[in-house]
Design an enzyme around this catalytic site. Structure first.
Site, PDB file in Angstrom:
ATOM      1  N   PRO A   1      79.343 -73.380  15.784  1.00  0.00           N
ATOM      2  CA  PRO A   1      79.853 -72.688  14.601  1.00  0.00           C
ATOM      3  C   PRO A   1      78.991 -71.517  14.137  1.00  0.00           C
ATOM      4  O   PRO A   1      79.055 -71.146  12.966  1.00  0.00           O
ATOM      5  CB  PRO A   1      79.794 -73.799  13.561  1.00  0.00           C
ATOM      6  CG  PRO A   1      78.522 -74.526  13.894  1.00  0.00           C
ATOM      7  CD  PRO A   1      78.435 -74.489  15.398  1.00  0.00           C
ATOM      8  N   ASP A   2      78.139 -70.944  15.017  1.00  0.00           N
ATOM      9  CA  ASP A   2      77.096 -70.030  14.545  1.00  0.00           C
ATOM     10  C   ASP A   2      77.615 -68.849  13.738  1.00  0.00           C
ATOM     11  O   ASP A   2      77.126 -68.574  12.634  1.00  0.00           O
ATOM     12  CB  ASP A   2      76.289 -69.521  15.738  1.00  0.00           C
ATOM     13  CG  ASP A   2      75.498 -70.623  16.411  1.00  0.00           C
ATOM     14  OD1 ASP A   2      74.273 -70.575  16.383  1.00  0.00           O
ATOM     15  OD2 ASP A   2      76.124 -71.543  16.976  1.00  0.00           O
ATOM     16  N   HIS A   3      78.580 -68.105  14.284  1.00  0.00           N
ATOM     17  CA  HIS A   3      79.087 -66.929  13.564  1.00  0.00           C
ATOM     18  C   HIS A   3      79.757 -67.345  12.259  1.00  0.00           C
ATOM     19  O   HIS A   3      79.622 -66.676  11.227  1.00  0.00           O
ATOM     20  CB  HIS A   3      80.077 -66.172  14.446  1.00  0.00           C
ATOM     21  CG  HIS A   3      79.444 -65.506  15.621  1.00  0.00           C
ATOM     22  ND1 HIS A   3      78.995 -64.214  15.583  1.00  0.00           N
ATOM     23  CD2 HIS A   3      79.173 -65.966  16.868  1.00  0.00           C
ATOM     24  CE1 HIS A   3      78.476 -63.891  16.760  1.00  0.00           C
ATOM     25  NE2 HIS A   3      78.574 -64.947  17.557  1.00  0.00           N
TER      26      HIS A   3
ATOM     27  N   ILE B   1      80.143 -70.730  21.155  1.00  0.00           N
ATOM     28  CA  ILE B   1      78.969 -70.771  20.286  1.00  0.00           C
ATOM     29  C   ILE B   1      79.362 -71.107  18.850  1.00  0.00           C
ATOM     30  O   ILE B   1      78.625 -70.843  17.907  1.00  0.00           O
ATOM     31  CB  ILE B   1      78.143 -69.467  20.335  1.00  0.00           C
ATOM     32  CG1 ILE B   1      79.038 -68.236  20.236  1.00  0.00           C
ATOM     33  CG2 ILE B   1      77.328 -69.405  21.609  1.00  0.00           C
ATOM     34  CD1 ILE B   1      78.273 -66.946  20.229  1.00  0.00           C
TER      35      ILE B   1
ATOM     36  N   ALA C   1      77.259 -68.459   9.588  1.00  0.00           N
ATOM     37  CA  ALA C   1      76.625 -67.297   8.953  1.00  0.00           C
ATOM     38  C   ALA C   1      77.478 -66.766   7.809  1.00  0.00           C
ATOM     39  O   ALA C   1      76.950 -66.331   6.776  1.00  0.00           O
ATOM     40  CB  ALA C   1      76.394 -66.196   9.991  1.00  0.00           C
TER      41      ALA C   1
END
Length: 807
Positions: free
Chosen positions: A565-567, A563, A570
């Site tokens: 580059p979601d983290h 997943i 953020a």
């Protein structure tokens, strides 16, 4: 170079001393991009990273990309004169970043106690591979070793094949942004308490939190399941949710998930295929026939150009992106229209460098000055004035972001994480939501479970306010909330906030100090700005997907379950928000922050993309080859699917490896005496290493080589984490009880295991609308009668009575 800035840089006036060499360098670069005065303190010969490969005309492309916007002074910290000059520099600074091995600063007489004794309000950020304490304290790591030990490698690749190293230096680059987040948290705390901080930052722990965290939020396609539940023992099978199809000039990827998207794809296939029945709008029904459906799509796409397919998909509402090559990324019309790249002079030539992680007030926070020459700023050492010591005005145990109110409109992973990292640090984070447009993370496939584990991880510590933003009354209420808020978070399609009447200009008129954050797939400007934003499409468009494959296997794209580059995106948002809050302390004015998730990946690949612009064809899939190390890669060990990463990046490490293997013949062979020779004979040497490792347990290989000074790491799985002695010794894990969930949940602790910041207070995630009545009364001043009328009118939404809640 970048255009002239017309907005005040957020970190203007902040001075950072940067001793990071070889790891954590992008931490200081990001702070410099945001306006901090970042000063490299280099030894007489310069940082080792000035010679880090690849080189062009004797210049390191890594150094050029990671030290832009910084200054350089040259000091011999072994000498009394150099040490005195360094201490005078410390007296003038706010933050010190260092990445030396544990104990090295103490050997110089410059340990944290000494420096804090001299300047109590100094923020010291020590970035090391494994932290200053714990069983692995003295271990050494590289990017590849971190990926192995951080449980990223185990899930990368395709079932039936060996594990596959992700491209680039994903661990080192993403964790440097978390380090910047930590540094600014410490500085913000100092602004409000007058106290400094000593922060022990471990790259291993950050890798486990930022890339594909086992204890973090998973995507909506996971239906609420945790990463642990999703992780197979080996690699995942080829994914069908985000399929990749050949086209006339490359490949494209689609993400057809909801009924509306399938309707668009179904129409694109024509009206005579066997899947026109409306029942196929249900992803579960469709998935039973997915092989036949994908075969039809493959036939449709085969003779069409990628650009044509992307345009048609956009028109039909089908989420689609080209699987871009590095050359296509550098020449991409969307990225270039947005100014995602800037020219950088290197060795008398002009290269293209990603132009920065974030935009504030419509301007890119990126390249302004090239990396400094050694000691070019030594003159600033004369006439240094000590910075006035901060007055202690509050307790260091205050939660750093207490008093900050965040209106959280974020959804799915990037949205959830942006709010969660603020809530963990004491901010009041109010999740504004409505069942008509529910956050996909709330869905759960588990029977008898009222709230998904993924939602719990991403929304712990938040409150839920049910509000209908599709009604004039709901917008009026949001405006009222915004008058006293500090931050608004969103990750909608660009233009959505403005269409609702809650864009930055609308809110700024009500509250000049408000900070509005818009995180989107491809940014809020440019020809593809309104593309559907899914992580798999972001990775495809940024070039990451095309690099994440087995070089010898066609169509072996291996990013189907990550997943990224979601983290990480953020954290980029978090750094920018803290910088904007710091600027607001000086100016009273907020700002508009825009984050392109695709461009966060471009910046992760900054050095390789710069090299590609100067040496076309240099950026290509490497598989498990570590380009500038040999022997280096992923080696089989005794047992079922057991592996160890070994990275030999120096002559002493090579001799130590030979000694460990009992192969003095290799050590004495002049063909292998230097890095060039070992790289030229990579196949021979790595076969010899693989023959040795295959006879031994992976843990034993790691321990023996680390004891000898060789960078090595056992491939850990998520299931290994509970018993990991180092993570347990460093308080990596926390637990909390979640109403509606049957068992106690394990979660991650804060972003830095040891510091003077208090640990996060872990409170459960909210049910939808759980706090609506409370917040309407306390924040808006509504009486009970008005609240109930707004609920009856569908403007406010409250928690359903049958939701399982305990006191």
């Amino acid at each position: 170079m970048a255009e002239l800035l017309t907005t005040e840089l957020p970190l203007q006036g902040l001075r950072v001393i940067d001793l990071a060499d070889g790891k954590g360098e992008m931490c200081g670069r990001l702070l410099a991009d945001l306006g901090a005065d970042v000063i490299l303190v280099e030894p007489p010969g310069g940082f080792a990273s000035r010679q880090k490969a690849p080189l062009l005309g004797g210049e390191s492309l890594h150094f050029a990309s990671h030290h832009a916007n910084k200054k350089s002074v040259c000091l011999d910290l072994q000498s009394a004169e150099g040490k005195a000059a360094f201490l005078a520099l410390v007296d003038s600074a706010d933050i010190l970043i260092e990445s030396r091995r544990p104990g090295e600063m103490a050997e110089l007489g410059l340990d944290a106690d000494t420096l804090r004794g001299r300047r109590a309000d100094l923020i010291i950020l020590s970035i090391s591979d494994f932290g200053q304490t714990g069983p692995y304290r003295d271990y050494q790591a590289s990017n590849a070793v971190q990926l192995a030990m951080g449980a990223v490698l185990a899930r990368s690749g395709i079932a039936g094949n060996r594990p596959l190293l992700p491209p680039g230096e994903l661990a080192l680059e993403t964790t440097a942004v978390q380090a910047a987040w930590v540094a600014l948290l410490g500085y913000w705390q100092k602004l409000h308490t007058g106290t400094g901080n000593t922060m022990d930052f471990s790259i291993l722990e950050a890798t486990a939190q930022v890339i594909d965290p086992g204890l973090g939020v998973t995507g909506s396609a996971a239906a609420g399941r945790s990463a642990n539940e999703l992780a197979p023992y080996g690699r995942p099978p080829v994914g069908f949710l985000y399929p990749i199809f050949p086209c006339a000039d490359g490949h494209v990827r689609i993400c057809v998930l909801n009924p509306r998207q399938w309707q668009g794809m179904c129409g694109w296939l024509g009206d005579d295929h066997p899947f026109t029945d409306p029942k196929y709008g249900n992803i579960g029904v469709r998935f039973k026939e997915i092989k036949q459906i994908n075969a039809l799509i493959a036939a449709l796409f085969a003779d069409k150009a990628g650009e044509e397919l992307v345009a048609e998909g956009q028109k039909r509402g089908v989420p689609i992106a080209a699987v871009a090559t590095p050359e296509q990324v550098l020449n991409d019309s969307h990225f270039n229209a947005r100014g995602a790249f800037v020219e950088l002079p290197v060795a008398g030539r002009q290269g293209k460098l990603p132009s920065g992680y974030v935009e504030i007030d419509g301007q890119r926070m990126g390249l302004r000055e090239p990396a400094p020459t050694l000691g070019q700023d030594n003159e600033l050492l004369s006439g240094l004035l000590p910075r006035p010591a901060a007055q202690v005005t509050g307790s260091a145990k205050r939660r750093p972001l207490s008093g900050i109110r965040v209106l959280d409109l974020g959804v799915i992973v990037a949205g959830a994480e942006s709010g969660r990292i603020f809530a963990d640090q004491g901010a009041e984070v109010i999740k504004v939501e409505n069942t008509a447009f529910a956050d996909g993370l709330r869905q759960t496939s588990a029977e008898g479970v009222a709230i998904s584990q993924s939602f719990c991880q991403g929304s712990r510590n938040k409150k839920s306010f049910g509000l209908n933003l599709r009604s004039p009354e709901g917008i009026a209420i949001f405006h009222q909330l915004a008058k006293d808020a500090d931050v608004v978070l969103s990750n909608f399609k660009p233009g959505t906030l403005e269409s609702l009447g809650i864009g930055y200009d609308d809110l700024k008129a009500l509250n000049p100090g408000i900070i509005v954050v818009e995180s989107s797939a491809l940014g809020n400007t440019g020809p593809l700005a309104k593309s559907m934003g899914y992580g798999p499409l972001v990775r495809a468009a940024s070039g990451l997907t095309g690099l994440w494959c087995y070089p010898e296997l066609d169509n072996s794209y291996s990013d189907s379950i990550t997943i990224v580059p979601d983290h990480f995106a953020a954290r980029v948002s978090g750094v920018a928000i803290l910088a904007a809050l710091i600027r607001r302390e000086r100016t009273g004015v907020g700002g508009r922050i825009a984050v392109s998730q695709a461009e966060t990946l471009l910046n992760v690949l900054a050095a390789p993309l710069l090299r590609e612009s100067l040496q076309p064809g240099s950026l290509k899939p490497l598989g498990n080859t570590i380009e500038f190390s040999s022997p280096g890669g992923v080696f089989p060990c005794a047992g079922d699917d057991m592996w160890c990463v070994i990275d030999v990046d120096s002559d002493p490490a090579w001799l130590a490896l030979c000694e460990a293997m009992g192969r003095r013949d290799l050590a004495q062979d002049p063909h292998y005496a230097n890095a060039e020779g070992r790289i030229a004979h990579r196949e021979i040497l790595e076969a010899a290493v693989a023959d040795w490792t295959a006879k031994h347990d992976a843990l034993a290989v790691m321990e023996q080589l680390q004891a000898a000074g060789v960078k090595a790491g056992k491939m850990h799985r998520l299931s290994d984490f509970d018993d990991n002695p180092h993570l347990n010794a460093r308080n990596f894990f926390r637990h909390f009880e979640q109403p509606g969930f049957p068992t106690v949940l394990q979660t991650e602790n804060g972003p830095v295991s040891f510091s003077d910041l208090p640990e996060p207070e872990i409170r459960p995630a909210p049910f939808q609308g759980q706090h609506t009545r409370e917040l309407a009364a306390t924040l808006l001043g509504f009486d009970a009668e008005k609240i109930e009328q707004l609920v009856a009118d569908g403007v406010l939404e409250v928690m359903k009575e049958n939701e399982f809640i305990t006191a």
